[in-house]
Design an enzyme around this catalytic site. Structure first.
Site, PDB file in Angstrom:
ATOM      1  N   HIS A 499      58.084 102.823  -0.860  1.00  0.00           N
ATOM      2  CA  HIS A 499      57.053 101.818  -0.599  1.00  0.00           C
ATOM      3  C   HIS A 499      56.520 101.249  -1.916  1.00  0.00           C
ATOM      4  O   HIS A 499      56.490 100.023  -2.114  1.00  0.00           O
ATOM      5  CB  HIS A 499      55.915 102.453   0.203  1.00  0.00           C
ATOM      6  CG  HIS A 499      54.784 101.525   0.501  1.00  0.00           C
ATOM      7  ND1 HIS A 499      54.624 100.898   1.710  1.00  0.00           N
ATOM      8  CD2 HIS A 499      53.741 101.097  -0.266  1.00  0.00           C
ATOM      9  CE1 HIS A 499      53.540 100.136   1.683  1.00  0.00           C
ATOM     10  NE2 HIS A 499      52.988 100.244   0.481  1.00  0.00           N
ATOM     11  N   GLU A 500      56.115 102.132  -2.810  1.00  0.00           N
ATOM     12  CA  GLU A 500      55.544 101.667  -4.069  1.00  0.00           C
ATOM     13  C   GLU A 500      56.592 100.965  -4.929  1.00  0.00           C
ATOM     14  O   GLU A 500      56.281 100.023  -5.663  1.00  0.00           O
ATOM     15  CB  GLU A 500      54.906 102.836  -4.834  1.00  0.00           C
ATOM     16  CG  GLU A 500      53.756 103.514  -4.102  1.00  0.00           C
ATOM     17  CD  GLU A 500      52.627 102.554  -3.738  1.00  0.00           C
ATOM     18  OE1 GLU A 500      52.455 101.517  -4.421  1.00  0.00           O
ATOM     19  OE2 GLU A 500      51.906 102.829  -2.763  1.00  0.00           O
ATOM     20  N   HIS A 503      56.716  97.408  -4.293  1.00  0.00           N
ATOM     21  CA  HIS A 503      55.726  96.633  -5.040  1.00  0.00           C
ATOM     22  C   HIS A 503      56.197  96.352  -6.473  1.00  0.00           C
ATOM     23  O   HIS A 503      55.897  95.287  -7.033  1.00  0.00           O
ATOM     24  CB  HIS A 503      54.390  97.372  -5.075  1.00  0.00           C
ATOM     25  CG  HIS A 503      53.631  97.331  -3.787  1.00  0.00           C
ATOM     26  ND1 HIS A 503      53.385  96.161  -3.103  1.00  0.00           N
ATOM     27  CD2 HIS A 503      53.057  98.325  -3.051  1.00  0.00           C
ATOM     28  CE1 HIS A 503      52.685  96.430  -2.003  1.00  0.00           C
ATOM     29  NE2 HIS A 503      52.490  97.733  -1.945  1.00  0.00           N
TER      30      HIS A 503
END
Length: 707
Positions: A499-500, A503
């Site tokens: 998920h990170e 980003h």
């Protein structure tokens, strides 16, 4: 999660530093050997002369005094530019003397501000962390003053009146400037602005009181070991004991979740659920009611009918009615599946506990029971297949192949701790330097204790009309194995890491021209979409094998059957869980859309309506511990589901059958990521999908993998 919201070139190809090797299968043995060599090498790298990153203005390892001096210089320069813009005669306004200086200031100062602010998150020095916090306080106070400068607002407004836009992105930037000024009341009379300030002060005080009440609450319940049957011995060892020998279970979320998920004793579960539902009720329910009314007053001064209109207006959803429609569509679409899921749980409880009625306090316990029965997944064993360096190597491989990128680790960069690694990110086709990526993976004393991505330099245009080099940091909280064994990740940590990393990719691929649209400067309803999208690769068989390998023999990835079980586990009882989340989102939206709502009666009404007849526990009201409505996401709690729906639509329609297709990945990079916040998200989303987005893929995925 995203830590920084205001965020980000061509550069000659430098001599290549060490390539990160992304191998799997037999070649993974070589990767492991390389990683062992890297670990040994890292232990010495702080002693060598460190390299600056070409094109990066982010400053590493400033002292406490340097941080405070830099903060003062930032403020002085900002004041100088704002004064200059304010001095422009209204009949002489032009892009070059009004808008360009403000945009240039944002672009240039972001990396300097982050140089001051980051140390509070990562520095080992208490003095440096304190100086960083003080610098942030000073800068924030100055920014607040700038946002209320009526003289600057008048000049910007005069430019808008001329209608001389440079291009669509510049127009969007200018209109955002005006919107920010006017949301601070600069188009109102001084009397109304003073009233706004009083209201905001009251709102801040009440929000702080709400959170402080929860933080100060030390309520606990006493239980015997028999009453806590089912909870592991390791957990019981962490509990304090009363004088009578009983265990103290607090109303902190980690205690409550453990009891509701693992305790075999229904009476205990209910006692904990009821107490948790009443937590801070007498103190916080009146606070929340006052908060909501003050927010409505604030919104009406600014010309909105209610606070929800004010909160949603600048977001992708645009109106509360759209939010209600969205939540109700999702909820109704999931009703049949949720009913089926609830019947499975009720039948199991009847089998185990007889005719006792099924309550909301039973949900987590019986969900876990069914999952243990249906899925052959032992997460303790599974952890042994995710050594951190192999996971990282696999993520790089997936991202490089999918989005046309190449990561190369930099030798001897300037860093704040020996655990930190730094990578250059290149376009794999042109070898253009896309950005730099810091990775700070392990827990340590004094370090920020959450996983997040922090922008360090945005990629917006500079005065030379060239893009700055985006610089981004991923902070994670992995527990370093001090015995020399490889650090192993829980599967949930792997998903969070993906998920990170989404980003990170989002940050370096953003090519917006203005600082506020670059990096992570996307619409807040859309900013999580790339990160939520990348989570899907954790559940696909081919990509799961790239990131997994038994820690003692990394040529052995997880088996196909486990991959399939993980995907089914992901969606098991997801309809019921989403119904619960929708309940809170609707509650949040309703109280911020209408006056004088009876919070207690509203929750009593909504609970059985949304949760298929399950009544609220007597005397409880989760609004007393619902932090999102108190501060941070008031009238915007829907946003996580909103972005998850779009991520599901993107994955299903474009990636589900071609998870390593670089053509599709490059389409995503160029259509969704590159514009950043410079375009309306619905526009870029529709361009990529070739149609209007839909909730159907989100709903279908849950139905496809249901029990």
């Amino acid at each position: 999660m995203t830590e920084s919201e205001g965020n980000r070139e061509k550069m000659p190809r430098k001599k290549r530093e060490r390539n990160l090797i992304a191998f799997t299968g037999g070649a993974a043995l070589l990767a492991l050997a390389v990683n062992i060599g890297i670990a040994a090498y890292n232990s010495h790298k702080l002693k060598k002369k460190k390299k600056d990153l070409p094109g990066s203005n982010f400053r590493v390892n400033l002292s406490a005094s340097e941080i405070l001096k830099l903060a003062d210089r930032i403020i002085a320069k900002s004041k100088e530019v704002h004064d200059l813009v304010a001095s422009v005669p209204l009949d002489k306004v032009a892009y070059t003397n009004t808008i360009s200086p403000l945009a240039e200031l944002e672009a240039q100062q972001f990396s300097l501000v982050q140089s001051c602010v980051l140390p509070k998150l990562v520095s080992a020095s208490d003095d440096v962390r304190k100086a960083s916090s003080e610098a942030e306080r000073r800068i924030d106070a100055h920014v607040l003053i700038c946002r209320k400068r009526e003289d600057v607002y008048r000049v910007v407004r005069a430019f808008v009146s001329k209608g001389e836009w440079m291009n669509a992105e510049a127009k969007r930037y200018v209109l955002c400037l005006v919107r920010d000024f006017e949301r601070n009341g600069l188009n109102l009379t001084s009397t109304k602005r003073e009233e706004m300030q009083r209201l905001r002060t009251q709102i801040d005080d009440l929000s702080f009181r709400y959170i402080q009440n929860l933080n100060d609450d030390n309520t606990f319940l006493l239980f015997s070991e028999a009453e806590l049957a089912g909870l592991p011995a390791e957990f019981l060892k962490t509990l304090n004991k009363a004088a009578n020998g009983k265990f103290k279970v607090t109303l902190r979320s980690h205690h409550v979740a453990a009891v509701l998920e693992l305790c075999k004793v229904g009476k205990t579960r209910k006692m904990v659920a009821v107490s948790y539902g009443k937590r801070c009720g007498d103190a916080n329910l009146p606070v929340l009611e006052d908060l909501v009314q003050l927010r409505h007053k604030l919104a009406r001064i600014l010309g909105y009918s209610n606070y929800a209109e004010y909160a949603v207006d600048p977001r992708m959803a645009k109106t509360p009615s759209k939010v209600f429609e969205f939540l109700e569509d999702i909820s109704s679409s999931l009703t049949d599946l949720a009913t089926k899921e609830l019947k499975i749980l009720k039948d199991l409880k009847k089998k185990e506990e007889g005719e006792l009625p099924f309550g909301i306090e039973d949900l987590l316990y019986y969900v876990k029971k069914v999952q243990e029965q249906e899925f052959d997944v032992d997460f303790g064993v599974l952890k042994q297949y995710f050594p951190v360096n192999l996971v990282l190597s696999g993520i790089f491989k997936i991202v490089q192949d999918l989005f046309g990128l190449r990561f190369e680790e930099i030798e001897d960069p300037k860093i704040w701790h020996s655990d930190v690694r730094v990578f250059s990110v290149f376009d794999s086709s042109s070898s253009e330097l896309m950005g730099y990526f810091y990775l700070d993976m392990y827990k340590r004393e004094g370090k920020y204790n959450h996983t997040c991505v922090v922008g360090l330099q945005n990629g917006s245009l500079s005065s030379s009309s060239a893009h700055q080099i985006p610089v981004v940091l991923l902070i994670s909280q992995f527990q370093k194995d001090v015995r020399g064994h490889p650090t192993l990740l829980r599967f949930s940590e792997v998903v969070n890491f993906f998920h990170e990393f989404g980003h990170v990719v989002q940050y370096v691929c953003n090519r917006a021209s203005f600082a506020r649209f670059s990096g992570l400067g996307y619409d807040p309803d859309f900013v999580e979409v790339p990160a939520q999208l990348l989570e899907n690769w954790c559940y696909e068989t081919s990509s799961s094998k790239l990131i997994s390998g038994f820690y003692q023999d990394i040529t052995r990835p997880i088996k196909d059957e486990i991959c399939k079980s993980l995907k089914r586990w992901r969606y098991s009882f997801s309809a019921l869980k989403l119904k619960q989340e929708i309940l809170y989102c609707l509650f949040d939206q309703i109280i911020h859309s209408a006056d004088n709502v009876d919070i207690v009666e509203l929750f009593k009404h909504l609970h059985p309506k949304i949760l298929l007849g399950l009544p609220v526990l007597e005397g409880t009201n989760p609004a007393s511990r619902f932090r999102c409505s108190a501060i941070g996401y008031e009238a915007a709690c829907y946003s996580r589901i909103w972005s998850e729906v779009f991520a599901a639509d993107i994955f299903s329609s474009k990636f589900s059958n071609t998870i390593s297709d670089q053509y599709v990945g490059m389409q995503f990079r160029n259509t969704i990521l590159a514009p950043g916040g410079a375009k309306e998200p619905i526009e870029v989303l529709s361009d990529f999908l070739g149609r209007e987005p839909s909730i159907q893929a989100f709903v279908d995925a849950r139905a496809e993998f249901s029990l």
